[in-house]
Scaffold this active site. Structure first.
Site, PDB file in Angstrom:
ATOM      1  N   HIS A   1      23.655  48.837  46.977  1.00 40.09           N
ATOM      2  CA  HIS A   1      22.662  49.625  47.566  1.00 40.09           C
ATOM      3  C   HIS A   1      21.809  50.306  46.359  1.00 40.09           C
ATOM      4  CE1 HIS A   1      26.216  52.065  46.102  1.00 40.09           C
ATOM      5  NE2 HIS A   1      25.285  52.889  45.829  1.00 40.09           N
TER       6      HIS A   1
HETATM    7  P1  TYD Z   1      29.811  53.691  47.736  1.00 42.89           P
HETATM    8  O1  TYD Z   1      28.884  54.454  47.040  1.00 42.89           O
HETATM    9  O2  TYD Z   1      29.092  52.550  48.798  1.00 42.89           O
HETATM   10  O3  TYD Z   1      30.759  52.754  46.960  1.00 42.89           O
HETATM   11  P2  TYD Z   1      30.098  51.466  45.682  1.00 42.89           P
HETATM   12  O4  TYD Z   1      29.056  51.763  45.493  1.00 42.89           O
HETATM   13  O5  TYD Z   1      31.333  51.905  44.650  1.00 42.89           O
HETATM   14  O6  TYD Z   1      30.842  50.303  46.408  1.00 42.89           O
HETATM   15  O7  TYD Z   1      30.716  54.505  48.539  1.00 42.89           O
HETATM   16  C1  TYD Z   1      32.182  53.923  49.203  1.00 42.89           C
HETATM   17  C2  TYD Z   1      32.737  54.949  50.167  1.00 42.89           C
HETATM   18  O8  TYD Z   1      32.844  55.972  49.564  1.00 42.89           O
HETATM   19  C3  TYD Z   1      31.316  55.370  51.166  1.00 42.89           C
HETATM   20  O9  TYD Z   1      32.045  55.440  52.526  1.00 42.89           O
HETATM   21  C4  TYD Z   1      30.958  56.690  50.938  1.00 42.89           C
HETATM   22  C5  TYD Z   1      32.251  57.161  50.194  1.00 42.89           C
HETATM   23  N1  TYD Z   1      31.878  58.160  48.883  1.00 42.89           N
HETATM   24  C6  TYD Z   1      31.913  59.526  48.823  1.00 42.89           C
HETATM   25  O10 TYD Z   1      32.352  59.931  49.989  1.00 42.89           O
HETATM   26  N2  TYD Z   1      31.646  60.138  47.909  1.00 42.89           N
HETATM   27  C7  TYD Z   1      31.143  59.718  46.875  1.00 42.89           C
HETATM   28  O11 TYD Z   1      30.934  60.503  45.896  1.00 42.89           O
HETATM   29  C8  TYD Z   1      31.033  58.320  46.756  1.00 42.89           C
HETATM   30  C9  TYD Z   1      30.570  57.700  45.495  1.00 42.89           C
HETATM   31  C10 TYD Z   1      31.343  57.500  47.785  1.00 42.89           C
END
Ligand code: TYD
Length: 141
Positions: free
Chosen positions: A58
């Site tokens: 993303h």
């Molecule tokens: P995501 O940012 O997509 O993870 P990564 O980039 O590590 O693959 O987040 C994964 C899930 O966690 C998504 O459902 C959102 C949640 N999340 C939070 O609730 N708070 C946060 O600070 C972060 C980073 C993620």
């Protein structure tokens, strides 16, 4: 020798590392000094023992972050919509800035790899661009 970063809105962040020999390493990060923003959030990612795991995929509209590999290694993929590159993250005190509009992917995790991310703002799903085609369209505006 560090690989030059060719993508926009990125850069290396090197933290002070104090080696205490048998007593381990101490690494220090200071907001507005080592990273170009006030820290509002920190998160870490563990249990990445699966070499087929993939995270990220993303970009953010406004959020700025710096990502570190504080244990083990992984590969960070960066894509600004024009240039893309892959960086091996394996230094405890060297992070990479994930600025605005930078598509990023984390993969090839070593056993026991631990990621640490510091962020300029609180979590907001509205700030995410999770669709790559949408990202390319916005990046080319
Ligand atoms: P995501 O940012 O997509 O993870 P990564 O980039 O590590 O693959 O987040 C994964 C899930 O966690 C998504 O459902 C959102 C949640 N999340 C939070 O609730 N708070 C946060 O600070 C972060 C980073 C993620």
């Amino acid at each position: 020798m560090r690989e030059p970063l060719i993508v926009k809105n990125s850069g290396y962040v090197e933290l002070k590392l104090i080696r205490d020999n048998r007593d381990g390493n101490l690494v220090i990060l200071e907001a507005l000094r080592d990273v170009p923003f006030e820290l509002k959030r920190l998160y870490y990612i563990t249990n990445l023992e699966n070499s087929v795991s993939i995270r990220g995929q993303h970009a953010h509209k406004q959020l700025e972050q710096v990502i570190f590999c504080i244990q083990g290694s992984f590969t960070l993929g960066l894509d600004d919509g024009q240039n893309h590159q892959k960086i091996l993250m394996n230094k405890v005190n060297v992070g990479i800035k994930l600025g605005k509009m930078l598509w990023h992917t984390m993969e090839d995790f070593s056993n026991g790899c631990v990621l640490l991310v510091v962020a300029s703002d609180y979590y907001s799903e509205e700030d995410y661009i999770r669709n790559y085609d949408d990202f390319i369209q916005l990046a080319h505006q």
